[in-house]
Design a protein around this motif. Structure first.
Motif, PDB file in Angstrom:
ATOM      1  N   THR A  56       0.869  -1.171   0.000  1.00 29.47           N
ATOM      2  CA  THR A  56       0.000   0.000   0.000  1.00 29.47           C
ATOM      3  C   THR A  56       0.904   1.220   0.000  1.00 29.47           C
ATOM      4  O   THR A  56       1.971   1.209   0.611  1.00 29.47           O
ATOM      5  N   PHE A  57       0.483   2.229  -0.700  1.00 27.56           N
ATOM      6  CA  PHE A  57       1.302   3.421  -0.848  1.00 27.56           C
ATOM      7  C   PHE A  57       0.528   4.647  -0.371  1.00 27.56           C
ATOM      8  O   PHE A  57      -0.691   4.704  -0.481  1.00 27.56           O
ATOM      9  N   THR A  58       1.264   5.610   0.131  1.00 26.54           N
ATOM     10  CA  THR A  58       0.649   6.887   0.468  1.00 26.54           C
ATOM     11  C   THR A  58       0.493   7.686  -0.821  1.00 26.54           C
ATOM     12  O   THR A  58       1.177   7.409  -1.810  1.00 26.54           O
ATOM     13  N   PRO A  59      -0.391   8.670  -0.860  1.00 28.67           N
ATOM     14  CA  PRO A  59      -0.525   9.478  -2.079  1.00 28.67           C
ATOM     15  C   PRO A  59       0.798  10.079  -2.536  1.00 28.67           C
ATOM     16  O   PRO A  59       1.052  10.194  -3.726  1.00 28.67           O
ATOM     17  N   LYS A  60       1.671  10.438  -1.590  1.00 30.45           N
ATOM     18  CA  LYS A  60       2.970  11.003  -1.957  1.00 30.45           C
ATOM     19  C   LYS A  60       3.814   9.999  -2.726  1.00 30.45           C
ATOM     20  O   LYS A  60       4.509  10.339  -3.679  1.00 30.45           O
ATOM     21  N   GLU A  61       3.729   8.727  -2.360  1.00 30.44           N
ATOM     22  CA  GLU A  61       4.525   7.695  -3.014  1.00 30.44           C
ATOM     23  C   GLU A  61       3.978   7.303  -4.388  1.00 30.44           C
ATOM     24  O   GLU A  61       4.689   6.749  -5.204  1.00 30.44           O
ATOM     25  N   THR A  62       2.703   7.579  -4.665  1.00 32.74           N
ATOM     26  CA  THR A  62       2.100   7.184  -5.939  1.00 32.74           C
ATOM     27  C   THR A  62       2.216   8.269  -6.997  1.00 32.74           C
ATOM     28  O   THR A  62       1.868   8.035  -8.151  1.00 32.74           O
ATOM     29  N   ASN A  63       2.679   9.442  -6.629  1.00 34.16           N
ATOM     30  CA  ASN A  63       2.760  10.593  -7.523  1.00 34.16           C
ATOM     31  C   ASN A  63       1.393  11.055  -8.009  1.00 34.16           C
ATOM     32  O   ASN A  63       1.276  11.713  -9.034  1.00 34.16           O
ATOM     33  N   ILE A  64       0.339  10.676  -7.300  1.00 33.05           N
ATOM     34  CA  ILE A  64      -0.995  11.160  -7.625  1.00 33.05           C
ATOM     35  C   ILE A  64      -1.166  12.515  -6.954  1.00 33.05           C
ATOM     36  O   ILE A  64      -0.954  12.658  -5.753  1.00 33.05           O
ATOM     37  N   VAL A  65      -1.521  13.501  -7.745  1.00 37.78           N
ATOM     38  CA  VAL A  65      -1.625  14.864  -7.241  1.00 37.78           C
ATOM     39  C   VAL A  65      -3.089  15.268  -7.185  1.00 37.78           C
ATOM     40  O   VAL A  65      -3.848  15.025  -8.119  1.00 37.78           O
ATOM     41  N   ASN A  66      -3.480  15.868  -6.100  1.00 35.38           N
ATOM     42  CA  ASN A  66      -4.837  16.358  -5.954  1.00 35.38           C
ATOM     43  C   ASN A  66      -4.793  17.872  -6.043  1.00 35.38           C
ATOM     44  O   ASN A  66      -4.129  18.529  -5.239  1.00 35.38           O
ATOM     45  N   LEU A  67      -5.451  18.434  -7.033  1.00 34.42           N
ATOM     46  CA  LEU A  67      -5.458  19.878  -7.211  1.00 34.42           C
ATOM     47  C   LEU A  67      -6.795  20.456  -6.777  1.00 34.42           C
ATOM     48  O   LEU A  67      -7.846  19.948  -7.162  1.00 34.42           O
ATOM     49  N   GLU A  68      -6.731  21.480  -5.991  1.00 31.58           N
ATOM     50  CA  GLU A  68      -7.939  22.202  -5.627  1.00 31.58           C
ATOM     51  C   GLU A  68      -7.887  23.538  -6.352  1.00 31.58           C
ATOM     52  O   GLU A  68      -6.938  24.308  -6.200  1.00 31.58           O
ATOM     53  N   THR A  69      -8.879  23.785  -7.168  1.00 36.06           N
ATOM     54  CA  THR A  69      -8.882  25.018  -7.942  1.00 36.06           C
ATOM     55  C   THR A  69     -10.146  25.802  -7.655  1.00 36.06           C
ATOM     56  O   THR A  69     -11.220  25.238  -7.458  1.00 36.06           O
ATOM     57  N   GLU A  70      -9.986  27.081  -7.628  1.00 37.99           N
ATOM     58  CA  GLU A  70     -11.120  27.986  -7.505  1.00 37.99           C
ATOM     59  C   GLU A  70     -11.064  28.925  -8.695  1.00 37.99           C
ATOM     60  O   GLU A  70     -10.008  29.442  -9.043  1.00 37.99           O
ATOM     61  N   TYR A  71     -12.195  29.105  -9.347  1.00 33.69           N
ATOM     62  CA  TYR A  71     -12.255  29.945 -10.525  1.00 33.69           C
ATOM     63  C   TYR A  71     -12.873  31.286 -10.162  1.00 33.69           C
ATOM     64  O   TYR A  71     -13.926  31.348  -9.536  1.00 33.69           O
ATOM     65  N   ASP A  72     -12.200  32.357 -10.583  1.00 29.43           N
ATOM     66  CA  ASP A  72     -12.783  33.677 -10.387  1.00 29.43           C
ATOM     67  C   ASP A  72     -13.503  34.080 -11.669  1.00 29.43           C
ATOM     68  O   ASP A  72     -13.522  33.350 -12.658  1.00 29.43           O
ATOM     69  N   GLN A  73     -14.116  35.243 -11.658  1.00 24.06           N
ATOM     70  CA  GLN A  73     -14.904  35.695 -12.801  1.00 24.06           C
ATOM     71  C   GLN A  73     -14.051  35.814 -14.057  1.00 24.06           C
ATOM     72  O   GLN A  73     -14.489  35.483 -15.153  1.00 24.06           O
ATOM     73  N   GLU A  74     -12.809  36.253 -13.924  1.00 25.38           N
ATOM     74  CA  GLU A  74     -11.935  36.402 -15.080  1.00 25.38           C
ATOM     75  C   GLU A  74     -11.653  35.048 -15.734  1.00 25.38           C
ATOM     76  O   GLU A  74     -11.664  34.932 -16.967  1.00 25.38           O
ATOM     77  N   ASP A  75     -11.429  33.999 -14.919  1.00 30.91           N
ATOM     78  CA  ASP A  75     -11.208  32.662 -15.461  1.00 30.91           C
ATOM     79  C   ASP A  75     -12.433  32.159 -16.209  1.00 30.91           C
ATOM     80  O   ASP A  75     -12.319  31.578 -17.296  1.00 30.91           O
ATOM     81  N   MET A  76     -13.610  32.364 -15.639  1.00 24.77           N
ATOM     82  CA  MET A  76     -14.838  31.897 -16.284  1.00 24.77           C
ATOM     83  C   MET A  76     -15.114  32.663 -17.572  1.00 24.77           C
ATOM     84  O   MET A  76     -15.546  32.083 -18.573  1.00 24.77           O
ATOM     85  N   THR A  77     -14.830  33.976 -17.584  1.00 28.16           N
ATOM     86  CA  THR A  77     -15.018  34.776 -18.792  1.00 28.16           C
ATOM     87  C   THR A  77     -14.069  34.312 -19.886  1.00 28.16           C
ATOM     88  O   THR A  77     -14.469  34.165 -21.047  1.00 28.16           O
ATOM     89  N   MET A  78     -12.823  34.048 -19.534  1.00 30.24           N
ATOM     90  CA  MET A  78     -11.856  33.591 -20.519  1.00 30.24           C
ATOM     91  C   MET A  78     -12.237  32.210 -21.055  1.00 30.24           C
ATOM     92  O   MET A  78     -12.109  31.942 -22.250  1.00 30.24           O
TER      93      MET A  78
END
Length: 117
Positions: A56-78
């Protein structure tokens, strides 16, 4: 929770004749397929790599990355603009010139027949 395939198994699925049925199904798996999976095959796989049990591996050992993103109005407009560019914008129309011999009256946005040709 969902079925997943480890990245290093993909070459075997693509090449080995024993996985021809997987290729025929276009690599689409269901939970029923997962429940019928030969779990001993996984154990034999890791034993072949020198493990006594399935590691069994920890997420760090599997190279699986979890990204949390928040979009602002400029990102949604683009993003909306990029979507419009892909769906609506016709780049070939940029190369039309009013004094060009290929330019037809219906190419003019003020013509009543614009866009009908």
């Amino acid at each position: 929770e969902s079925p997943f395939i480890l990245n290093h198994w993909m070459p075997q699925l693509c090449a080995y004749s024993r996985y021809a049925d997987v290729r025929e199904r276009d690599f689409q798996f269901t939970w029923e397929d997962c429940e019928k999976a030969d779990m001993n095959e996984l154990m034999r796989y890791f034993q072949g790599l020198g493990y006594d049990e399935i590691p069994t591996f920890t997420p760090k050992e599997t190279n699986i990355v979890n990204l949390e993103t928040e979009y602002d109005q400029e990102d949604m407009t683009m993003a909306a603009f990029e979507n419009w560019m892909d769906e609506v914008y016709i780049e070939d129309d940029e190369n039309l010139y009013f004094d060009d011999e290929d330019f037809q009256p219906e190419n003019n946005v003020f013509d009543f027949n614009y866009g009908l040709a």
